[in-house]
Design a protein around this motif. Structure first.
Motif, PDB file in Angstrom:
ATOM      1  N   SER A  63       0.854  -1.180   0.000  1.00  0.00           N
ATOM      2  CA  SER A  63       0.000   0.000   0.000  1.00  0.00           C
ATOM      3  C   SER A  63       0.895   1.237   0.000  1.00  0.00           C
ATOM      4  N   TYR A  64       0.581   2.181  -0.898  1.00  0.00           N
ATOM      5  CA  TYR A  64       1.405   3.366  -1.053  1.00  0.00           C
ATOM      6  C   TYR A  64       0.523   4.614  -1.034  1.00  0.00           C
ATOM      7  N   SER A  65       1.016   5.663  -0.396  1.00  0.00           N
ATOM      8  CA  SER A  65       0.359   6.971  -0.420  1.00  0.00           C
ATOM      9  C   SER A  65       1.355   7.956  -1.001  1.00  0.00           C
ATOM     10  N   LEU A  66       0.923   8.695  -2.022  1.00  0.00           N
ATOM     11  CA  LEU A  66       1.826   9.602  -2.727  1.00  0.00           C
ATOM     12  C   LEU A  66       1.204  10.975  -2.906  1.00  0.00           C
ATOM     13  N   ASN A  67       2.036  11.960  -3.063  1.00  0.00           N
ATOM     14  CA  ASN A  67       1.629  13.279  -3.545  1.00  0.00           C
ATOM     15  C   ASN A  67       2.243  13.409  -4.927  1.00  0.00           C
ATOM     16  N   ILE A  68       1.389  13.602  -5.936  1.00  0.00           N
ATOM     17  CA  ILE A  68       1.891  13.623  -7.306  1.00  0.00           C
ATOM     18  C   ILE A  68       1.342  14.814  -8.078  1.00  0.00           C
ATOM     19  N   ASP A  69       1.972  15.070  -9.205  1.00  0.00           N
ATOM     20  CA  ASP A  69       1.498  16.087 -10.137  1.00  0.00           C
ATOM     21  C   ASP A  69       0.481  15.416 -11.063  1.00  0.00           C
ATOM     22  N   ASP A  92       2.616 -13.647 -15.246  1.00  0.00           N
ATOM     23  CA  ASP A  92       1.561 -13.343 -14.274  1.00  0.00           C
ATOM     24  C   ASP A  92       0.434 -12.555 -14.924  1.00  0.00           C
ATOM     25  N   ASN A  93      -0.758 -12.648 -14.329  1.00  0.00           N
ATOM     26  CA  ASN A  93      -1.929 -11.914 -14.805  1.00  0.00           C
ATOM     27  C   ASN A  93      -2.037 -10.608 -14.024  1.00  0.00           C
ATOM     28  N   VAL A  94      -2.228  -9.500 -14.743  1.00  0.00           N
ATOM     29  CA  VAL A  94      -2.288  -8.184 -14.115  1.00  0.00           C
ATOM     30  C   VAL A  94      -3.626  -7.541 -14.440  1.00  0.00           C
ATOM     31  N   SER A  95      -4.286  -7.000 -13.403  1.00  0.00           N
ATOM     32  CA  SER A  95      -5.503  -6.227 -13.628  1.00  0.00           C
ATOM     33  C   SER A  95      -5.378  -4.920 -12.842  1.00  0.00           C
ATOM     34  N   ILE A  96      -5.770  -3.825 -13.480  1.00  0.00           N
ATOM     35  CA  ILE A  96      -5.601  -2.492 -12.893  1.00  0.00           C
ATOM     36  C   ILE A  96      -6.919  -1.744 -12.960  1.00  0.00           C
ATOM     37  N   SER A  97      -7.277  -1.099 -11.853  1.00  0.00           N
ATOM     38  CA  SER A  97      -8.449  -0.226 -11.864  1.00  0.00           C
ATOM     39  C   SER A  97      -8.099   1.068 -11.132  1.00  0.00           C
ATOM     40  N   SER A  98      -8.545   2.177 -11.693  1.00  0.00           N
ATOM     41  CA  SER A  98      -8.293   3.486 -11.096  1.00  0.00           C
ATOM     42  C   SER A  98      -9.604   4.234 -10.943  1.00  0.00           C
ATOM     43  N   VAL A  99      -9.738   4.929  -9.820  1.00  0.00           N
ATOM     44  CA  VAL A  99     -10.900   5.778  -9.562  1.00  0.00           C
ATOM     45  C   VAL A  99     -10.369   7.185  -9.312  1.00  0.00           C
ATOM     46  N   ILE A 100     -10.955   8.163 -10.008  1.00  0.00           N
ATOM     47  CA  ILE A 100     -10.498   9.546  -9.938  1.00  0.00           C
ATOM     48  C   ILE A 100     -11.521  10.365  -9.171  1.00  0.00           C
ATOM     49  N   TYR A 101     -11.030  11.197  -8.229  1.00  0.00           N
ATOM     50  CA  TYR A 101     -11.919  11.943  -7.338  1.00  0.00           C
ATOM     51  C   TYR A 101     -11.714  13.451  -7.425  1.00  0.00           C
ATOM     52  N   ASP A 102     -12.812  14.169  -7.190  1.00  0.00           N
ATOM     53  CA  ASP A 102     -12.801  15.600  -6.894  1.00  0.00           C
ATOM     54  C   ASP A 102     -13.422  15.693  -5.504  1.00  0.00           C
ATOM     55  N   GLY A 103     -12.573  15.733  -4.479  1.00  0.00           N
ATOM     56  CA  GLY A 103     -13.080  15.625  -3.112  1.00  0.00           C
ATOM     57  C   GLY A 103     -13.616  14.224  -2.902  1.00  0.00           C
ATOM     58  N   ASN A 104     -14.922  14.107  -2.609  1.00  0.00           N
ATOM     59  CA  ASN A 104     -15.551  12.784  -2.445  1.00  0.00           C
ATOM     60  C   ASN A 104     -16.320  12.360  -3.685  1.00  0.00           C
ATOM     61  N   THR A 119      -5.668   3.789  -7.152  1.00  0.00           N
ATOM     62  CA  THR A 119      -5.404   2.734  -8.121  1.00  0.00           C
ATOM     63  C   THR A 119      -5.194   1.417  -7.388  1.00  0.00           C
ATOM     64  N   THR A 120      -5.829   0.372  -7.900  1.00  0.00           N
ATOM     65  CA  THR A 120      -5.656  -0.973  -7.360  1.00  0.00           C
ATOM     66  C   THR A 120      -5.064  -1.843  -8.462  1.00  0.00           C
ATOM     67  N   ILE A 121      -3.969  -2.505  -8.133  1.00  0.00           N
ATOM     68  CA  ILE A 121      -3.299  -3.405  -9.073  1.00  0.00           C
ATOM     69  C   ILE A 121      -3.335  -4.796  -8.468  1.00  0.00           C
ATOM     70  N   LYS A 122      -3.905  -5.742  -9.203  1.00  0.00           N
ATOM     71  CA  LYS A 122      -3.958  -7.133  -8.755  1.00  0.00           C
ATOM     72  C   LYS A 122      -3.083  -7.963  -9.678  1.00  0.00           C
ATOM     73  N   ILE A 123      -2.162  -8.693  -9.079  1.00  0.00           N
ATOM     74  CA  ILE A 123      -1.249  -9.535  -9.846  1.00  0.00           C
ATOM     75  C   ILE A 123      -1.361 -10.957  -9.301  1.00  0.00           C
ATOM     76  N   VAL A 135      -2.248  -1.230  -3.560  1.00  0.00           N
ATOM     77  CA  VAL A 135      -3.162  -0.098  -3.499  1.00  0.00           C
ATOM     78  C   VAL A 135      -2.314   1.174  -3.470  1.00  0.00           C
ATOM     79  N   ILE A 136      -2.584   2.076  -4.411  1.00  0.00           N
ATOM     80  CA  ILE A 136      -1.860   3.342  -4.482  1.00  0.00           C
ATOM     81  C   ILE A 136      -2.878   4.467  -4.349  1.00  0.00           C
ATOM     82  N   ASN A 137      -2.757   5.215  -3.260  1.00  0.00           N
ATOM     83  CA  ASN A 137      -3.604   6.390  -3.024  1.00  0.00           C
ATOM     84  C   ASN A 137      -2.766   7.610  -3.334  1.00  0.00           C
TER      85      ASN A 137
END
Length: 141
Positions: A63-69, A92-104, A119-123, A135-137
């Motif tokens: 699990s990672y928490s980042l501040n990004i541009d 390996d099998n990779v599946s990726i899903s991302s959810v984009i937010y403006d506040g909530n 972003t959730t990456i399942k391998i 999990v990358i927040n």
């Protein structure tokens, strides 16, 4: 009396031999299971970036928490995740899903005011026996 001792001695040797064989079989099975779990729990990713921001990967961290541009995210065709697998994980099998937010609020088309993305990456291994979830927040700067 001498024959009874010989039979007891042979029986004792047979029982000890059986015990050693059973213990050896149990050890080998457990070792093979441990070895397989170790192999699939290693970091399968050699590199990972979210919107061209490199993520510092750690073997024990999922699990990672980042501040990004986030300025490069303009529309739904923008590549959010870029990754490379380790050589041993290429099948390996990779599946990726991302959810984009403006506040909530979840954004689906206009990304002008995005504040974060998750972003959730399942391998999973090629047999789909074991799965690792990353999990990358990311908070936008």
């Amino acid at each position: 009396m001498g024959d009874g001792m010989k039979i007891e001695k042979k029986l004792f040797i047979i029982l000890i031999s059986l015990l050693i064989i059973v213990l050896l079989i149990v050890f080998i099975k457990n070792y093979n299971l441990y070895q397989k779990q170790y192999e699939v729990s290693r970091m399968p990713l050699s590199s990972l970036s979210i919107l061209n921001n490199e993520v510092e990967l750690s073997d024990s961290k999922r699990s990672y928490s980042l501040n990004i541009d986030c300025s490069s995210l303009k529309d739904e065709n923008t590549q959010i995740v870029s990754y490379q697998l380790q050589r041993y994980a290429l099948e390996d099998n990779v599946s990726i899903s991302s959810v984009i937010y403006d506040g909530n609020k979840v954004l689906t088309d206009n990304y002008d005011h995005l504040t974060s993305l998750n972003t959730t990456i399942k391998i999973s291994d090629k047999n789909k026996t074991y799965e690792q979830v990353f999990v990358i927040n990311a908070t936008c700067e």
